[in-house]
Write a protein that holds these residues in place. Structure first.
Motif, PDB file in Angstrom:
ATOM      1  N   PRO A   1       1.055  -1.004   0.147  1.00 31.53           N
ATOM      2  CA  PRO A   1      -0.029   0.458   0.313  1.00 31.53           C
ATOM      3  C   PRO A   1       0.701   1.171  -0.311  1.00 31.53           C
ATOM      4  CG  PRO A   1      -0.737  -1.338   1.486  1.00 31.53           C
ATOM      5  CD  PRO A   1       0.928  -1.955   1.090  1.00 31.53           C
ATOM      6  N   MET A   2       0.873   1.918  -1.108  1.00 32.91           N
ATOM      7  CA  MET A   2       1.367   3.673  -0.862  1.00 32.91           C
ATOM      8  C   MET A   2      -0.206   4.335  -1.008  1.00 32.91           C
ATOM      9  SD  MET A   2       2.254   3.767  -4.516  1.00 32.91           S
ATOM     10  CE  MET A   2       1.971   5.326  -5.281  1.00 32.91           C
ATOM     11  N   SER A   3       0.239   5.365  -0.029  1.00 35.38           N
ATOM     12  CA  SER A   3      -0.615   6.832   0.020  1.00 35.38           C
ATOM     13  C   SER A   3      -0.963   7.351  -1.659  1.00 35.38           C
ATOM     14  CB  SER A   3      -0.007   8.507   0.536  1.00 35.38           C
ATOM     15  OG  SER A   3       0.957   8.389   0.475  1.00 35.38           O
ATOM     16  N   PRO A   4      -2.071   7.437  -1.891  1.00 38.60           N
ATOM     17  CA  PRO A   4      -2.161   8.177  -2.754  1.00 38.60           C
ATOM     18  C   PRO A   4      -2.153   9.948  -3.105  1.00 38.60           C
ATOM     19  CG  PRO A   4      -4.179   8.240  -1.367  1.00 38.60           C
ATOM     20  CD  PRO A   4      -3.470   7.325  -0.863  1.00 38.60           C
ATOM     21  N   PRO A   5      -2.047  10.071  -4.540  1.00 40.31           N
ATOM     22  CA  PRO A   5      -1.285  12.077  -4.691  1.00 40.31           C
ATOM     23  C   PRO A   5      -1.790  12.802  -3.758  1.00 40.31           C
ATOM     24  CG  PRO A   5      -1.360  11.057  -6.953  1.00 40.31           C
ATOM     25  CD  PRO A   5      -2.266  10.595  -5.586  1.00 40.31           C
ATOM     26  N   PRO A   6      -1.492  14.164  -2.801  1.00 38.22           N
ATOM     27  CA  PRO A   6      -2.150  14.813  -1.659  1.00 38.22           C
ATOM     28  C   PRO A   6      -2.915  14.933  -1.988  1.00 38.22           C
ATOM     29  CG  PRO A   6      -0.137  14.901  -2.116  1.00 38.22           C
ATOM     30  CD  PRO A   6      -0.154  13.884  -3.060  1.00 38.22           C
ATOM     31  N   ASP A   7      -3.193  15.585  -3.737  1.00 38.11           N
ATOM     32  CA  ASP A   7      -3.950  16.844  -4.180  1.00 38.11           C
ATOM     33  C   ASP A   7      -4.825  15.699  -5.574  1.00 38.11           C
ATOM     34  OD1 ASP A   7      -2.999  18.968  -2.196  1.00 38.11           O
ATOM     35  OD2 ASP A   7      -1.577  19.428  -4.253  1.00 38.11           O
ATOM     36  N   ALA A   8      -4.710  14.480  -5.627  1.00 39.59           N
ATOM     37  CA  ALA A   8      -5.915  13.664  -6.080  1.00 39.59           C
ATOM     38  C   ALA A   8      -7.111  14.351  -6.331  1.00 39.59           C
ATOM     39  CB  ALA A   8      -5.164  12.028  -5.821  1.00 39.59           C
ATOM     40  N   GLN A   9      -8.015  13.618  -7.356  1.00 40.67           N
ATOM     41  CA  GLN A   9      -9.669  14.430  -8.227  1.00 40.67           C
ATOM     42  C   GLN A   9      -9.298  13.116  -8.764  1.00 40.67           C
ATOM     43  OE1 GLN A   9     -10.129  18.260  -8.912  1.00 40.67           O
ATOM     44  NE2 GLN A   9      -9.711  19.229  -6.715  1.00 40.67           N
ATOM     45  N   TYR A  10     -10.209  12.359  -8.925  1.00 46.53           N
ATOM     46  CA  TYR A  10     -10.674  11.000 -10.085  1.00 46.53           C
ATOM     47  C   TYR A  10     -11.888  11.515 -10.683  1.00 46.53           C
ATOM     48  CZ  TYR A  10      -6.454   8.442  -6.702  1.00 46.53           C
ATOM     49  OH  TYR A  10      -5.687   7.934  -6.157  1.00 46.53           O
ATOM     50  N   LEU A  11     -11.551  12.012 -11.850  1.00 40.50           N
ATOM     51  CA  LEU A  11     -11.913  11.910 -12.595  1.00 40.50           C
ATOM     52  C   LEU A  11     -13.245  11.422 -13.032  1.00 40.50           C
ATOM     53  CD1 LEU A  11     -10.409  15.342 -13.514  1.00 40.50           C
ATOM     54  CD2 LEU A  11     -11.696  15.262 -12.073  1.00 40.50           C
ATOM     55  N   GLY A  12     -13.617  10.267 -12.909  1.00 43.63           N
ATOM     56  CA  GLY A  12     -14.315   9.381 -13.227  1.00 43.63           C
ATOM     57  C   GLY A  12     -14.262   8.242 -14.606  1.00 43.63           C
ATOM     58  N   VAL A  13     -14.964   7.544 -15.067  1.00 45.87           N
ATOM     59  CA  VAL A  13     -14.401   6.231 -15.401  1.00 45.87           C
ATOM     60  C   VAL A  13     -15.490   6.175 -17.102  1.00 45.87           C
ATOM     61  CG1 VAL A  13     -13.715   3.668 -15.490  1.00 45.87           C
ATOM     62  CG2 VAL A  13     -12.921   5.299 -13.796  1.00 45.87           C
ATOM     63  N   GLN A  14     -14.786   5.912 -17.834  1.00 43.53           N
ATOM     64  CA  GLN A  14     -15.608   5.765 -19.494  1.00 43.53           C
ATOM     65  C   GLN A  14     -15.750   4.517 -19.504  1.00 43.53           C
ATOM     66  OE1 GLN A  14     -14.526   8.151 -22.348  1.00 43.53           O
ATOM     67  NE2 GLN A  14     -16.506   9.762 -21.021  1.00 43.53           N
ATOM     68  N   THR A  15     -16.601   2.883 -19.317  1.00 42.65           N
ATOM     69  CA  THR A  15     -16.054   2.174 -19.764  1.00 42.65           C
ATOM     70  C   THR A  15     -16.941   1.851 -21.223  1.00 42.65           C
ATOM     71  OG1 THR A  15     -16.612   0.988 -17.066  1.00 42.65           O
ATOM     72  CG2 THR A  15     -16.577  -0.283 -18.907  1.00 42.65           C
ATOM     73  N   ARG A  16     -16.227   0.830 -21.528  1.00 39.81           N
ATOM     74  CA  ARG A  16     -16.869   0.252 -23.476  1.00 39.81           C
ATOM     75  C   ARG A  16     -15.734  -1.108 -23.376  1.00 39.81           C
ATOM     76  NH1 ARG A  16     -12.982   4.892 -26.147  1.00 39.81           N
ATOM     77  NH2 ARG A  16     -14.274   6.723 -24.535  1.00 39.81           N
ATOM     78  N   LEU A  17     -17.190  -1.523 -23.583  1.00 37.80           N
ATOM     79  CA  LEU A  17     -17.028  -2.710 -23.448  1.00 37.80           C
ATOM     80  C   LEU A  17     -17.142  -3.173 -25.406  1.00 37.80           C
ATOM     81  CD1 LEU A  17     -17.514  -6.076 -23.442  1.00 37.80           C
ATOM     82  CD2 LEU A  17     -19.761  -6.366 -24.257  1.00 37.80           C
ATOM     83  N   LEU A  18     -15.524  -3.431 -25.803  1.00 35.42           N
ATOM     84  CA  LEU A  18     -15.459  -3.489 -27.447  1.00 35.42           C
ATOM     85  C   LEU A  18     -15.630  -4.497 -27.680  1.00 35.42           C
ATOM     86  CD1 LEU A  18     -11.301  -2.402 -26.189  1.00 35.42           C
ATOM     87  CD2 LEU A  18     -13.707  -0.983 -27.205  1.00 35.42           C
ATOM     88  N   GLU A  19     -15.765  -6.192 -27.790  1.00 32.51           N
ATOM     89  CA  GLU A  19     -15.913  -7.150 -28.656  1.00 32.51           C
ATOM     90  C   GLU A  19     -15.933  -8.448 -27.533  1.00 32.51           C
ATOM     91  OE1 GLU A  19     -14.412  -9.742 -31.872  1.00 32.51           O
ATOM     92  OE2 GLU A  19     -14.629  -7.810 -32.595  1.00 32.51           O
ATOM     93  N   GLY A  20     -17.420  -9.230 -27.367  1.00 32.42           N
ATOM     94  CA  GLY A  20     -16.790 -10.033 -25.975  1.00 32.42           C
ATOM     95  C   GLY A  20     -16.018  -9.867 -24.879  1.00 32.42           C
ATOM     96  N   ASP A  21     -15.225 -10.230 -24.417  1.00 32.09           N
ATOM     97  CA  ASP A  21     -14.940 -10.268 -23.497  1.00 32.09           C
ATOM     98  C   ASP A  21     -13.086  -8.851 -23.151  1.00 32.09           C
ATOM     99  OD1 ASP A  21     -12.659 -11.333 -24.468  1.00 32.09           O
ATOM    100  OD2 ASP A  21     -12.889 -12.907 -22.595  1.00 32.09           O
ATOM    101  N   LEU A  22     -14.188  -8.321 -24.568  1.00 31.51           N
ATOM    102  CA  LEU A  22     -12.638  -6.838 -23.931  1.00 31.51           C
ATOM    103  C   LEU A  22     -13.331  -5.665 -24.180  1.00 31.51           C
ATOM    104  CD1 LEU A  22      -9.612  -6.756 -24.775  1.00 31.51           C
ATOM    105  CD2 LEU A  22     -10.715  -6.447 -27.604  1.00 31.51           C
ATOM    106  N   VAL A  23     -12.419  -5.138 -22.756  1.00 29.91           N
ATOM    107  CA  VAL A  23     -12.931  -4.143 -22.699  1.00 29.91           C
ATOM    108  C   VAL A  23     -12.133  -2.752 -22.780  1.00 29.91           C
ATOM    109  CG1 VAL A  23     -14.647  -3.348 -20.436  1.00 29.91           C
ATOM    110  CG2 VAL A  23     -14.774  -5.641 -20.816  1.00 29.91           C
TER     111      VAL A  23
END
Length: 131
Positions: free
Chosen positions: A24-46
């Motif tokens: 475990p390491m500490s996250p960056p002190p000023d980190a802002q996680y701005l979201g995730v976009q998930t795209r199913l490309l084909e079958g089990d490929l994401v």
């Protein structure tokens, strides 16, 4: 020469194993996680596109992508993911990464496999959000 031997032995140890969680390491002190976009490309490929402000470098945004992929794998009822590739760029201080993974109920062939449950636990310990 010791550095070369260490690098070679690390590569050999990775053969046929799943990716283990890092200490475990500490996250960056000023980190802002701005979201995730998930795209199913084909079958089990994401594809997972993440954005992050306050990252120390590409490693932080790539870790965010890995966490998103691991959680998505569990949500789909699977146990393993295999990393295919990740591209990371920075524009105006915002890091973006596009990581592609295959997800699978069984341990897939390849060297860059992840045990999703272990990775998600590690992400929570590090304070990195998942999907």
């Amino acid at each position: 020469m010791p550095g070369v031997l260490l690098a070679l032995s690390g590569g050999l140890m990775a053969c046929g194993t799943t990716e283990r969680a890092r200490a475990p390491m500490s996250p960056p002190p000023d980190a802002q996680y701005l979201g995730v976009q998930t795209r199913l490309l084909e079958g089990d490929l994401v594809s997972f596109v993440v954005r992050m402000d306050g990252a120390r470098g590409r490693e932080d945004v790539i870790a965010y992508t890995r966490c998103a992929a691991a959680q998505y794998t569990l949500i789909r009822g699977y146990s393993f993911a295999r990393h295919v590739r990740t591209n990371a760029t920075q524009t105006a201080g915002i890091w973006q990464a596009d990581g592609v993974y295959t997800i699978s109920p069984d341990l897939p062939l390849g060297l860059r496999n992840m045990d999703a449950e272990v990775i998600v636990e590690d992400c929570h310990e590090q304070g990195i959000p998942t999907v």
